[in-house]
Design a protein around this motif. Structure first.
Motif, PDB file in Angstrom:
ATOM      1  N   VAL A  16      -3.924   4.368  13.262  1.00  0.00           N
ATOM      2  CA  VAL A  16      -4.168   2.982  13.683  1.00  0.00           C
ATOM      3  C   VAL A  16      -3.246   2.591  14.833  1.00  0.00           C
ATOM      4  O   VAL A  16      -3.698   2.091  15.859  1.00  0.00           O
ATOM      5  N   SER A  17      -1.956   2.814  14.670  1.00  0.00           N
ATOM      6  CA  SER A  17      -0.997   2.445  15.724  1.00  0.00           C
ATOM      7  C   SER A  17       0.328   3.161  15.503  1.00  0.00           C
ATOM      8  O   SER A  17       0.569   3.734  14.438  1.00  0.00           O
ATOM      9  N   SER A  18       1.172   3.109  16.502  1.00  0.00           N
ATOM     10  CA  SER A  18       2.487   3.736  16.373  1.00  0.00           C
ATOM     11  C   SER A  18       3.353   3.001  15.352  1.00  0.00           C
ATOM     12  O   SER A  18       4.232   3.595  14.733  1.00  0.00           O
ATOM     13  N   ASP A  19       3.083   1.711  15.135  1.00  0.00           N
ATOM     14  CA  ASP A  19       3.834   0.951  14.127  1.00  0.00           C
ATOM     15  C   ASP A  19       3.553   1.473  12.724  1.00  0.00           C
ATOM     16  O   ASP A  19       4.461   1.574  11.895  1.00  0.00           O
ATOM     17  N   THR A  20       2.304   1.801  12.451  1.00  0.00           N
ATOM     18  CA  THR A  20       1.985   2.322  11.114  1.00  0.00           C
ATOM     19  C   THR A  20       2.552   3.726  10.934  1.00  0.00           C
ATOM     20  O   THR A  20       2.994   4.077   9.839  1.00  0.00           O
ATOM     21  N   THR A  21       2.566   4.502  12.004  1.00  0.00           N
ATOM     22  CA  THR A  21       3.191   5.822  11.928  1.00  0.00           C
ATOM     23  C   THR A  21       4.676   5.678  11.631  1.00  0.00           C
ATOM     24  O   THR A  21       5.224   6.406  10.799  1.00  0.00           O
ATOM     25  N   MET A  60       0.813  -1.191   0.000  1.00  0.00           N
ATOM     26  CA  MET A  60       0.000   0.000   0.000  1.00  0.00           C
ATOM     27  C   MET A  60       0.862   1.264   0.000  1.00  0.00           C
ATOM     28  O   MET A  60       0.489   2.250  -0.626  1.00  0.00           O
ATOM     29  N   MET A  61       1.984   1.257   0.696  1.00  0.00           N
ATOM     30  CA  MET A  61       2.823   2.455   0.782  1.00  0.00           C
ATOM     31  C   MET A  61       3.369   2.894  -0.579  1.00  0.00           C
ATOM     32  O   MET A  61       3.380   4.095  -0.855  1.00  0.00           O
ATOM     33  N   PRO A  62       3.801   1.971  -1.442  1.00  0.00           N
ATOM     34  CA  PRO A  62       4.265   2.418  -2.764  1.00  0.00           C
ATOM     35  C   PRO A  62       3.176   3.128  -3.562  1.00  0.00           C
ATOM     36  O   PRO A  62       3.459   4.110  -4.260  1.00  0.00           O
ATOM     37  N   VAL A  63       1.947   2.666  -3.435  1.00  0.00           N
ATOM     38  CA  VAL A  63       0.847   3.308  -4.152  1.00  0.00           C
ATOM     39  C   VAL A  63       0.615   4.709  -3.593  1.00  0.00           C
ATOM     40  O   VAL A  63       0.488   5.684  -4.351  1.00  0.00           O
ATOM     41  N   LEU A  64       0.583   4.843  -2.278  1.00  0.00           N
ATOM     42  CA  LEU A  64       0.390   6.161  -1.669  1.00  0.00           C
ATOM     43  C   LEU A  64       1.544   7.101  -1.991  1.00  0.00           C
ATOM     44  O   LEU A  64       1.334   8.299  -2.194  1.00  0.00           O
ATOM     45  N   ASP A 108      -6.446  13.306  -1.143  1.00  0.00           N
ATOM     46  CA  ASP A 108      -6.938  11.983  -0.742  1.00  0.00           C
ATOM     47  C   ASP A 108      -5.807  11.106  -0.202  1.00  0.00           C
ATOM     48  O   ASP A 108      -5.989  10.366   0.770  1.00  0.00           O
ATOM     49  N   ALA A 109      -4.639  11.199  -0.818  1.00  0.00           N
ATOM     50  CA  ALA A 109      -3.489  10.425  -0.336  1.00  0.00           C
ATOM     51  C   ALA A 109      -3.079  10.887   1.063  1.00  0.00           C
ATOM     52  O   ALA A 109      -2.755  10.060   1.920  1.00  0.00           O
ATOM     53  N   CYS A 110      -3.127  12.182   1.294  1.00  0.00           N
ATOM     54  CA  CYS A 110      -2.798  12.712   2.629  1.00  0.00           C
ATOM     55  C   CYS A 110      -3.800  12.226   3.671  1.00  0.00           C
ATOM     56  O   CYS A 110      -3.419  11.850   4.777  1.00  0.00           O
ATOM     57  N   TRP A 111      -5.085  12.233   3.307  1.00  0.00           N
ATOM     58  CA  TRP A 111      -6.095  11.727   4.234  1.00  0.00           C
ATOM     59  C   TRP A 111      -5.885  10.243   4.498  1.00  0.00           C
ATOM     60  O   TRP A 111      -6.032   9.781   5.639  1.00  0.00           O
ATOM     61  N   ALA A 112      -5.543   9.488   3.484  1.00  0.00           N
ATOM     62  CA  ALA A 112      -5.273   8.058   3.671  1.00  0.00           C
ATOM     63  C   ALA A 112      -4.112   7.869   4.646  1.00  0.00           C
ATOM     64  O   ALA A 112      -4.184   7.029   5.554  1.00  0.00           O
ATOM     65  N   LEU A 113      -3.062   8.656   4.481  1.00  0.00           N
ATOM     66  CA  LEU A 113      -1.925   8.570   5.405  1.00  0.00           C
ATOM     67  C   LEU A 113      -2.348   8.936   6.825  1.00  0.00           C
ATOM     68  O   LEU A 113      -1.918   8.314   7.800  1.00  0.00           O
ATOM     69  N   PHE A 114      -3.193   9.941   6.941  1.00  0.00           N
ATOM     70  CA  PHE A 114      -3.688  10.336   8.260  1.00  0.00           C
ATOM     71  C   PHE A 114      -4.425   9.177   8.929  1.00  0.00           C
ATOM     72  O   PHE A 114      -4.158   8.840  10.090  1.00  0.00           O
ATOM     73  N   TYR A 115      -5.363   8.566   8.181  1.00  0.00           N
ATOM     74  CA  TYR A 115      -6.138   7.478   8.764  1.00  0.00           C
ATOM     75  C   TYR A 115      -5.261   6.267   9.082  1.00  0.00           C
ATOM     76  O   TYR A 115      -5.457   5.607  10.103  1.00  0.00           O
TER      77      TYR A 115
END
Length: 75
Positions: free
Chosen positions: A30-35, A1-5, A19-26
């Motif tokens: 989720v968790s500190s690991d995704t951040t 998913m990260m390469p697409v974003l 939309d990509a920024c909002w996707a990154l925000f959401y």
């Protein structure tokens, strides 16, 4: 998913970038690991660039508006 974003965040269409920024925000919410994944995928530089662009764009708009009001008030 990260390469697409990562591709989407560099798109020339502002809505796609938004939309990509909002996707990154959401995703980051989720968790500190995704951040951590977002930081490691080097999104931060582009996000700062986008913030700088938006701030400078609105500063120009605000200063232009101020000049119009100033000129009309002082004739």
């Amino acid at each position: 998913m990260m390469p697409v974003l990562k591709t989407l965040i560099h798109n020339s269409d502002e809505e796609v970038v938004s939309d990509a920024c909002w996707a990154l925000f959401y995703i980051s919410d989720v968790s500190s690991d995704t951040t951590k994944t977002i930081v490691e995928a080097e999104f931060c530089v582009k996000l700062v660039d986008l913030l700088t662009y938006v701030i400078s764009l609105h500063l120009f708009d605000a200063s232009s508006t101020f000049c119009v009001f100033h000129n009309s008030y002082h004739g």
